[in-house]
Design a protein around this motif. Structure first.
Motif, short mmCIF file in Angstrom:
data_model
loop_
_atom_site.label_atom_id
_atom_site.label_comp_id
_atom_site.label_asym_id
_atom_site.label_seq_id
_atom_site.Cartn_x
_atom_site.Cartn_y
_atom_site.Cartn_z
N UNK A 63 13.73 -6.71 -1.44
CA UNK A 63 12.72 -5.72 -1.11
C UNK A 63 13.42 -4.57 -0.37
N UNK A 64 13.06 -3.35 -0.70
CA UNK A 64 13.65 -2.23 0.01
C UNK A 64 14.10 -1.12 -0.91
N UNK A 65 14.83 -0.16 -0.35
CA UNK A 65 15.13 1.10 -1.03
C UNK A 65 16.28 1.03 -2.02
N UNK A 66 17.19 0.05 -1.87
CA UNK A 66 18.41 0.05 -2.70
C UNK A 66 18.68 -1.33 -3.31
N UNK A 67 17.74 -1.86 -4.08
CA UNK A 67 17.89 -3.23 -4.58
C UNK A 67 19.04 -3.44 -5.56
N UNK A 68 19.32 -2.45 -6.39
CA UNK A 68 20.39 -2.61 -7.38
C UNK A 68 21.74 -2.66 -6.69
N UNK A 69 21.94 -1.75 -5.73
CA UNK A 69 23.21 -1.73 -4.98
C UNK A 69 23.46 -3.06 -4.28
N UNK A 70 22.45 -3.54 -3.54
CA UNK A 70 22.65 -4.72 -2.71
C UNK A 70 22.84 -5.99 -3.54
N UNK A 71 22.21 -6.07 -4.70
CA UNK A 71 22.42 -7.24 -5.55
C UNK A 71 23.89 -7.35 -5.96
N UNK B 14 0.20 -0.18 -9.70
CA UNK B 14 1.34 -1.10 -9.75
C UNK B 14 2.64 -0.34 -9.68
N UNK B 15 3.66 -1.05 -9.21
CA UNK B 15 4.99 -0.48 -8.98
C UNK B 15 6.02 -1.21 -9.82
N UNK B 16 7.02 -0.47 -10.30
CA UNK B 16 8.19 -1.09 -10.92
C UNK B 16 9.31 -1.11 -9.90
N UNK B 17 9.84 -2.30 -9.62
CA UNK B 17 10.90 -2.45 -8.61
C UNK B 17 12.16 -2.99 -9.28
N UNK B 18 13.33 -2.47 -8.87
CA UNK B 18 14.58 -2.84 -9.50
C UNK B 18 15.23 -4.09 -8.95
N UNK B 19 14.44 -5.16 -8.81
CA UNK B 19 15.00 -6.45 -8.42
C UNK B 19 14.05 -7.55 -8.87
N UNK B 20 14.49 -8.78 -8.69
CA UNK B 20 13.63 -9.93 -8.97
C UNK B 20 12.93 -10.29 -7.66
N UNK B 21 11.84 -9.58 -7.39
CA UNK B 21 11.08 -9.85 -6.17
C UNK B 21 10.68 -11.33 -6.12
N UNK B 22 10.62 -11.90 -4.91
CA UNK B 22 10.64 -11.23 -3.59
C UNK B 22 12.04 -10.91 -3.05
N UNK B 23 13.10 -11.23 -3.80
CA UNK B 23 14.44 -10.87 -3.34
C UNK B 23 14.64 -9.35 -3.43
#
Length: 323
Positions: free
Chosen positions: A119-127, A108-117
């Motif tokens: 997705x990608x390499x820079x989720x915190x920046x783009x939010x 499993x992976x920890x991702x820095x966004x509320x998926x499915x929104x």
């Protein structure tokens, strides 16, 4: 199964990942091994720098691998010999199926966004760039397509108008570590009911991406409105930093990084990119519906400074503008 019998392989590289590894170690989980990126030269002296995860692994005497290629036969043999029950990925890199499908309980992976929104390499920046009012962290099982696997757990944080990516990064780093621990506990207790991401949206066109950020991505477009420019600045602060090119008569254009700003909305303003300043206390730059009040910036070759401090030693010429 007792948590001491659950063999975990942890994969990560930057500070964001260290907090998740730390919470597992401090809670006596069995870390069978750690995988991080190979060492790379960094800085002016091109000295070899260890990743934050490698430093932590060495300090805690954890077995460590740094493969150049994740399909390398020698690496795959070493990874298999660790006999992991579970793999956890936090801010690492895309894994081939031969790696993520290896442990019996999955990866499993920890991702820095509320998926499915995002997705990608820079989720915190783009939010933040997109002006979101909240974001969060998600744990999900890895599958073939990046950031698309079934969701295990999520948690949220609010984004205030003055928050920058540095602040939200640190909040998500700590929140994410707790979520990693909770996810492992659920897996241990066989309580996971992972949900397909398609349940979270009606139309894939609703989803916002979070692609990798490049230098040109960081350039400020002064033709946008004050909200958009302000969000752009704080969504890239302190790293990699928004920038614009300063043009003054008789001087070569120079790149200036802008770290902090405030919005001034008014119908009475100069052409976009033009500067309004008393050269003592404030620096306003025109957008299409007002000004951006720059409160912290950095000239090339200099350190970052508050605007008032900069203006004690630098004066903007009349007619100067940013582009």
């Amino acid at each position: 199964m007792d948590k001491k019998d659950l063999r975990i392989v942890f994969m990560g590289t930057p500070d964001f990942a260290v907090e998740s590894l730390r919470i597992l170690v401090e809670n006596q989980y069995n870390i069978a091994g750690v995988i991080t990126m190979p060492d790379k030269p960094s800085g002016r002296g091109h000295k070899i720098q260890y990743s934050a995860v490698k430093k932590y692994a060495l300090e805690n005497n954890l077995p460590l691998l740094q493969p150049e290629r994740l399909k390398d036969e020698t690496f795959l043999k070493e990874l298999k010999n660790w006999n992991a029950d579970l793999q956890i990925v936090v801010a690492f890199r895309m894994l081939p199926e031969v790696v993520w499908d290896m442990p019996r309980l999955g990866t499993f992976n920890l991702h820095g966004s509320l998926l499915p929104q995002y997705r990608g390499a820079a989720p915190i920046n783009w939010a933040i760039i997109n002006g979101e009012k909240e974001t969060g962290v998600t744990t999900f099982f890895l599958t073939h397509e990046i950031d698309t696997g079934k969701i295990i757990l999520q948690d949220k944080v609010k984004i205030d108008e003055s928050d920058n990516v540095g602040k939200i990064h640190d909040e998500l780093m700590h929140l994410g570590a707790k979520l990693v621990k909770e996810t492992v506990e659920m897996i241990l207790e066989d309580k996971v009911e992972a949900v397909d991401q398609s349940k979270f949206y009606a139309n894939e066109q609703e989803l916002k991406p979070a692609p990798k950020i490049f230098k040109e991505t960081c350039r400020i477009d002064w033709c946008k409105n004050t909200d958009q420019v302000h969000n752009h600045i704080r969504g890239l602060s302190p790293y990699p930093a928004a920038w614009a090119e300063l043009h003054s008569e008789g001087r070569e254009p120079q790149a200036v990084k802008i770290y902090a700003s405030e919005k001034i909305i008014t119908e009475d303003h100069l052409p976009t990119g033009h500067i309004c300043t008393d050269n003592k206390t404030y620096l306003h730059i025109a957008c299409n519906n007002g000004y951006i009040n720059v409160t912290e910036l950095q000239f090339s070759g200099k350190r970052a400074m508050k605007t008032e401090e900069l203006l004690r030693g630098y004066k903007f010429e009349e007619g100067a503008y940013f582009k």
